[in-house]
Write a protein that holds these residues in place. Structure first.
Motif, PDB file in Angstrom:
ATOM      1  N   PHE A 118      12.251  -8.015  -5.057  1.00 31.24           N
ATOM      2  CA  PHE A 118      12.274  -7.244  -3.817  1.00 31.24           C
ATOM      3  C   PHE A 118      11.474  -5.966  -3.989  1.00 31.24           C
ATOM      4  O   PHE A 118      11.191  -5.544  -5.119  1.00 31.24           O
ATOM      5  CB  PHE A 118      13.710  -6.883  -3.436  1.00 31.24           C
ATOM      6  N   ASP A 119      11.120  -5.373  -2.871  1.00 35.40           N
ATOM      7  CA  ASP A 119      10.495  -4.051  -2.945  1.00 35.40           C
ATOM      8  C   ASP A 119      11.570  -2.962  -2.931  1.00 35.40           C
ATOM      9  O   ASP A 119      11.489  -1.989  -3.666  1.00 35.40           O
ATOM     10  CB  ASP A 119       9.531  -3.870  -1.775  1.00 35.40           C
ATOM     11  N   TYR A 120      12.563  -3.149  -2.065  1.00 31.19           N
ATOM     12  CA  TYR A 120      13.612  -2.143  -1.936  1.00 31.19           C
ATOM     13  C   TYR A 120      14.990  -2.793  -1.945  1.00 31.19           C
ATOM     14  O   TYR A 120      15.161  -3.930  -1.490  1.00 31.19           O
ATOM     15  CB  TYR A 120      13.469  -1.353  -0.628  1.00 31.19           C
ATOM     16  N   THR A 142       0.849  -1.192   0.000  1.00 32.52           N
ATOM     17  CA  THR A 142       0.000   0.000   0.000  1.00 32.52           C
ATOM     18  C   THR A 142       0.884   1.240   0.000  1.00 32.52           C
ATOM     19  O   THR A 142       2.014   1.194   0.472  1.00 32.52           O
ATOM     20  CB  THR A 142      -0.884   0.039   1.257  1.00 32.52           C
ATOM     21  N   PRO A 143       0.365   2.336  -0.522  1.00 32.30           N
ATOM     22  CA  PRO A 143       1.145   3.583  -0.528  1.00 32.30           C
ATOM     23  C   PRO A 143       1.605   3.994   0.867  1.00 32.30           C
ATOM     24  O   PRO A 143       2.730   4.460   1.041  1.00 32.30           O
ATOM     25  CB  PRO A 143       0.147   4.605  -1.083  1.00 32.30           C
ATOM     26  N   GLU A 144       0.747   3.782   1.869  1.00 28.47           N
ATOM     27  CA  GLU A 144       1.122   4.167   3.234  1.00 28.47           C
ATOM     28  C   GLU A 144       2.299   3.332   3.705  1.00 28.47           C
ATOM     29  O   GLU A 144       3.223   3.824   4.342  1.00 28.47           O
ATOM     30  CB  GLU A 144      -0.047   3.978   4.214  1.00 28.47           C
ATOM     31  N   SER A 145       2.235   2.052   3.368  1.00 27.38           N
ATOM     32  CA  SER A 145       3.290   1.140   3.779  1.00 27.38           C
ATOM     33  C   SER A 145       4.627   1.563   3.173  1.00 27.38           C
ATOM     34  O   SER A 145       5.648   1.640   3.863  1.00 27.38           O
ATOM     35  CB  SER A 145       2.921  -0.273   3.334  1.00 27.38           C
ATOM     36  N   PHE A 146       4.607   1.886   1.887  1.00 25.08           N
ATOM     37  CA  PHE A 146       5.836   2.306   1.217  1.00 25.08           C
ATOM     38  C   PHE A 146       6.342   3.626   1.784  1.00 25.08           C
ATOM     39  O   PHE A 146       7.530   3.787   2.040  1.00 25.08           O
ATOM     40  CB  PHE A 146       5.592   2.435  -0.294  1.00 25.08           C
ATOM     41  N   GLY A 147       5.413   4.529   1.989  1.00 24.07           N
ATOM     42  CA  GLY A 147       5.809   5.835   2.524  1.00 24.07           C
ATOM     43  C   GLY A 147       6.456   5.720   3.889  1.00 24.07           C
ATOM     44  O   GLY A 147       7.479   6.363   4.165  1.00 24.07           O
ATOM     45  N   ALA A 148       5.880   4.887   4.726  1.00 27.74           N
ATOM     46  CA  ALA A 148       6.419   4.736   6.077  1.00 27.74           C
ATOM     47  C   ALA A 148       7.806   4.116   6.040  1.00 27.74           C
ATOM     48  O   ALA A 148       8.719   4.560   6.743  1.00 27.74           O
ATOM     49  CB  ALA A 148       5.475   3.868   6.920  1.00 27.74           C
ATOM     50  N   VAL A 186       8.355  -4.375   7.250  1.00 30.39           N
ATOM     51  CA  VAL A 186       9.309  -5.307   6.655  1.00 30.39           C
ATOM     52  C   VAL A 186       8.887  -6.747   6.910  1.00 30.39           C
ATOM     53  O   VAL A 186       8.700  -7.161   8.053  1.00 30.39           O
ATOM     54  CB  VAL A 186      10.729  -5.075   7.217  1.00 30.39           C
ATOM     55  N   ARG A 187       8.726  -7.500   5.817  1.00 32.35           N
ATOM     56  CA  ARG A 187       8.406  -8.922   5.956  1.00 32.35           C
ATOM     57  C   ARG A 187       9.686  -9.753   6.013  1.00 32.35           C
ATOM     58  O   ARG A 187       9.860 -10.602   6.871  1.00 32.35           O
ATOM     59  CB  ARG A 187       7.543  -9.397   4.781  1.00 32.35           C
TER      60      ARG A 187
END
Lengths: 154, 154
Positions: free
Chosen positions: A106-108, A79-85, A134-135
């Motif tokens: 990966f995401d990051y 979610t955008p919030e998740s990425f932003g945080a 972070v998973r």
DNA sequence: CTATTAACGGAAGAATCTTCCATGGCCGAT
DNA sequence: ATCGGCCATGGAAGATTCTTCCGTTAATAG
């Protein structure tokens, strides 16, 4: 490429990238223009954002940051919030050199400099996996820095 | 950390890393020493390898290098010759910013700057998979540069 | 052909760099 | 405690460099 740059501008960009301490006089001589013109050109390159700064390069191993680690990060949710945080928190960590949102497994991707492996293990356990959302993380210790932060060629 | 650095040395390192164009006079004032002392200290930091250079930062998107890509590479064989050949060839590629030998699922990680995706696809097909000993590559397009090449904190 | 605009290089006062030298603090030896 | 050696420091000054002003030149449009 921005075509508002003529041969002289490109020469100045390349010379200053290779040696940011060049005096205006030397720079002018190397670029084959007068000091006055060179000064104007350089100032314009800064004002118009072609040059964003000048930075002295500190030898990492001399200041106890000799260990480089790449870390792939997967988040819980997309979610955008998740990425932003995550981004806000990661950007504040002082040992993070790069933090890039990527497409793929990966995401990051993070590029991190620490003193040694023990140092990294502490940071990993206390700060990385504690980042918001972070998973899982995958760590790639750098065993040899073949090329690190090479100057941009253009 | 190398303890031959006193508070003044550290201040100079940090100030020059943040702004490599600081004049010796301004640097001296900010570090609270005389210009003469500041000049000697700075010179020593270069001579003894604490500072390895000064580089102007060129805005990538202004010179047609706005696209960042991370690439994981796996080699065919894990022999010293194989690694050496790959490293020598990779280091010569002008779009390679980082090339690191890592421990983990990949042999090498590359950080690459190109103009756009089409540019990367051409490079990938013609130059990356053609590097000596490459079995496979995995590409991670960077969709957002949250932090890129942050200054070292110490 | 002329007017306008923009960029150039020379010149000069202001600022900075770089080095020399005398002073002061620190530490070990007597 | 006192002395002597050893550095590191800051002031000073000549040399260099920066930064800006100004007259000239080149290019373009009318």
């Amino acid at each position: 490429m921005a075509d508002e740059l003529d041969r002289t501008d490109l020469k100045i960009l390349r010379l200053l990238q290779a040696n940011g301490r060049l005096s205006n006089a030397d720079l002018a001589a190397a670029a084959a223009v007068s000091p006055a013109t060179c000064h104007r050109r350089t100032q314009r390159l800064f004002e118009e954002g072609y040059l964003t700064g000048v930075r002295a390069l500190v030898a990492p191993h001399k200041v106890d940051r000799g260990t480089l680690v790449m870390v792939g990060v997967v988040l819980d949710r997309s979610t955008p919030e998740s990425f932003g945080a995550f981004e806000a928190a990661a950007a504040k960590l002082k040992f993070v050199l790069d933090c890039h949102l990527v497409a793929g497994d990966f995401d990051y991707f993070l590029k991190i400099r620490v003193g040694d492996m023990a140092d990294f293990n502490r940071i990993h356990g206390q700060q990385l996996i504690a980042l918001p959302g972070v998973r899982q993380t995958r760590t790639f210790f750098v065993m040899k820095e073949v090329v690190d932060n090479a100057p941009l060629e253009f």
